[in-house]
Design a protein around this motif. Structure first.
Motif: not given
Length: 169
Positions: A2, A71, A75, A79, A105, A107, A109
């Protein structure tokens, strides 16, 4: 892995402090969500093969490091893409790309990004504050004034039609 919106924001728009590498924002949402808004200069993920090709074209294949930040709305979908991409790069054919690619990823989004007032652009690359709410339930995590299910020009057309209808009355 993340990364926070603050880490990505430090890279905006031309700041190289984020891992000192090329940065690719990968929007995993549906086309209609992407049309409303996305992170500036984001790429819309259409399929995994095209994402891998984009990474190679971005310099990873010639030894330049590339950072990919996935994103979506919150998330979950991003992910999944980050995991799929890591799995794909584990294949022997992509070992060189893998060694030069870092995958994150985002966090929270795009909802967190927008709620924090960070820059977004619409389908015409114009600055916007609106974000597609995904659905009525998850959209509640997005500040109400930021929700829009239509691109900017659709909202403008609707407003003009409403004004014309009211003027005729």
């Amino acid at each position: 892995m993340k990364c926070s919106s603050h880490q990505v924001f430090l890279s905006y728009p031309n700041n190289n402090r984020f891992l000192m590498s090329k940065l690719k924002h990968m929007d995993v949402r549906e086309e209609k969500e992407f049309q409303v808004s996305h992170l500036c200069k984001a790429h819309h993920k259409t399929n995994l093969e095209k994402v891998v090709k984009l990474i190679g074209e971005s310099g990873a294949s010639i030894g330049e490091p590339v950072t990919v930040v996935c994103y979506c709305s919150l998330g979950y979908r991003s992910s999944a893409l980050a995991q799929q991409l890591a799995y794909e790069l584990d294949k022997p054919v992509h070992q060189e790309l893998k060694s030069k690619t870092v995958i994150y990823n985002l966090e929270g989004s795009i909802f967190k990004w927008a709620n924090e007032g960070k820059d977004l652009e619409d389908n015409k690359r114009r600055k916007t504050v609106y974000v597609h709410p995904y659905n009525i339930v998850w959209g509640k995590l997005l500040n109400a004034e930021l929700r829009s299910s239509e691109p900017c020009e659709s909202r403008q057309e609707t407003a003009m039609q409403t004004s014309l209808t009211e003027a005729k009355m």
